[in-house]
Motif scaffolding. Sequence first.
Motif, short mmCIF file in Angstrom:
data_model
loop_
_atom_site.label_atom_id
_atom_site.label_comp_id
_atom_site.label_asym_id
_atom_site.label_seq_id
_atom_site.Cartn_x
_atom_site.Cartn_y
_atom_site.Cartn_z
N ARG A 108 -39.80 -4.58 -21.47
CA ARG A 108 -38.54 -5.27 -21.70
C ARG A 108 -37.45 -4.83 -20.75
NH1 ARG A 108 -36.24 -4.40 -27.20
NH2 ARG A 108 -38.26 -5.18 -27.87
N ASP A 109 -36.52 -5.74 -20.54
CA ASP A 109 -35.34 -5.43 -19.76
C ASP A 109 -34.16 -5.91 -20.60
OD1 ASP A 109 -33.31 -5.17 -17.90
OD2 ASP A 109 -33.76 -7.12 -17.01
N ASP A 110 -33.55 -4.96 -21.30
CA ASP A 110 -32.46 -5.30 -22.21
C ASP A 110 -31.14 -4.99 -21.52
OD1 ASP A 110 -31.11 -6.06 -24.37
OD2 ASP A 110 -31.89 -4.53 -25.73
N SER A 111 -30.51 -5.99 -20.96
CA SER A 111 -29.27 -5.73 -20.24
C SER A 111 -28.18 -6.65 -20.79
CB SER A 111 -29.48 -6.03 -18.76
OG SER A 111 -29.66 -7.41 -18.57
N THR A 112 -27.04 -6.61 -20.12
CA THR A 112 -25.94 -7.48 -20.55
C THR A 112 -26.33 -8.94 -20.37
OG1 THR A 112 -25.08 -7.17 -18.35
CG2 THR A 112 -24.07 -5.88 -20.10
N GLU A 113 -27.35 -9.19 -19.56
CA GLU A 113 -27.76 -10.58 -19.32
C GLU A 113 -28.73 -11.08 -20.39
OE1 GLU A 113 -29.32 -10.46 -15.34
OE2 GLU A 113 -27.58 -9.25 -14.78
#
Lengths: 176, 391
Positions: free
Chosen positions: B373-378
């Motif tokens: 996963r890539d949990d960012s502001t996006e």
Amino acid sequence: MSDQFEYPWQYNFPPFFTLQLHTETRAKQISAWRTLLLNYCKFSKTCTLDVREASHHPLLSNTSINRKLNTEVVLAILSDLQRTQNAAPIDKQRFRWEIYWHTLEEWGNLIYNHIVSRGATNSVLTLFELSQGEDVRDEEFFGLETEVLIKALRVLEKNGKCEVILSEDLQGVKFF
Amino acid sequence: MDRIEYTSPMLLPNESYLVKDQNVRLYDGDQKTSFEGGELILTTHRIMWGRPGAIALGQVCLSLPLNLVVFVEEESSNAFTFSRSRKIVLHLNEASPERNEGPQPSSIYNYIKLSFREGLNSDIVSLLNDCMQKRKWEWSQTQPNVSTKPSLPNIKLRTGIAGIERSIQEKQKQTDESISLAFKDLNKLMTMAKDMVLLSQNISTKIREKQGDITEDETVRFKLYLLSLGIDDPVTRDAYKSDNQYYRSLAKQVVDILITPITEAGGIMALTDVFCRVNRARGLELLSPEDLLNACRLMESLDLPLKLYRFDSGVIILQLVSMSEESIAESTAEMLNEKGSLSSEELARLLGISVLLAKERLLTTERCGKSCRDDSTEGLRFYPNLLLKDD
């Protein structure tokens, strides 16, 4: 060692900056970060890291892909480093950390081996000589931060291999 | 007899001549009157009686408006009197007070008789009945009104807002009428449909009871008829003695309905969608969510090709038995490799499934270690698990 620090491929992989939930994946991720962090500290000869400043840290935030590690992940990495004695918190809040790319024991052994090879046992050396002196220019512990140096020597002291002398005007060490 | 009035035999507007008979005598109730041997003319509005030739000359004659006639019957011929004459009886309403003058101002009878000496023209009774049903005399009263009405609003339209408002009102009234007319039909249909459903249910329960007496062929044929009426034989609770049995049959029916759509949708359907689809397919006899859930729970134990699955997030779905976590992960990982990275919205669009299900797919894939996963502001995105694949 080149002038430019070489980042691993993961550094430009966005998920690298999010703590993974899958156990195995997370283990891989943490171990990759460990290696990266230690290599970076070794390269830049920095030993301290403030968790609160992680978002501004050149390593912990990658502006080119607009990702940064949050405190939680940094702490997870540091805790893992602590487990193998490659890092230790300096304050009780666990904000400031020292990072040892060689463990303190390894540092101690490196220094002691150097002293023995120089035949400088039974003599007193100042801490400055030990970390900045001409004789140690080629050694790995050249330029090591004094705080870390003292801690490494304390480990040696415990093994009866040296005695650390810390007075106001003299900061030195005597090897046996 | 007091309902009969003197009039001119001239036809009114809209009135039309129907039939004529000779040699007719009038009776006031059972009493013979002096009006005999005359001509009788039936029009759409009234019955006229005149002395022979009088009507043709346009002289005054007797007339009975048809709106006063309640009922017409033919008097059964008396076996003891060998008369050729046949009589019909006209039962009458109270006369309206503003009628014209008649030959007899009052009468104790509420009916009159027409006696036909020459035998009965068989048409006349049916023609009378026909006239009374059509009630043409009412048209003649309303029709002139109708024809003058449109001209009135037209004049008023020119008087500004009031005129416009009036025409709008008129229109509303019209639509109102047509709507109520339309629904009148619908009501009838609904009551009919209810009967039909009841009937078909009756028959199908009978079939169920007498399974042995009726051949397989006949049962099938009958069910086909029911189907063509749009009434399937929905599995209902009343038909089963125990809940468990009911749920079991229900589970089978749900599988029958959904196996194709679920296969088309990639093997997974959220239980909410299942609920909607099943109830839409049933049309009648809707299911409660609880019954559906209970039925779905039984699917796995019944070896049906669908099974209930609950994601860690609490989302409940029906999925093909052939679908396993691994196969979901496998196919999703393939998509990830193809696209580089995916958010649940993107996957939903690619597969034509709901975002919720897409997210579950991605999470399943992550759980299997095939994505990261890539949990960012996006937002949350998923990537192929390069972290694990490498080295």
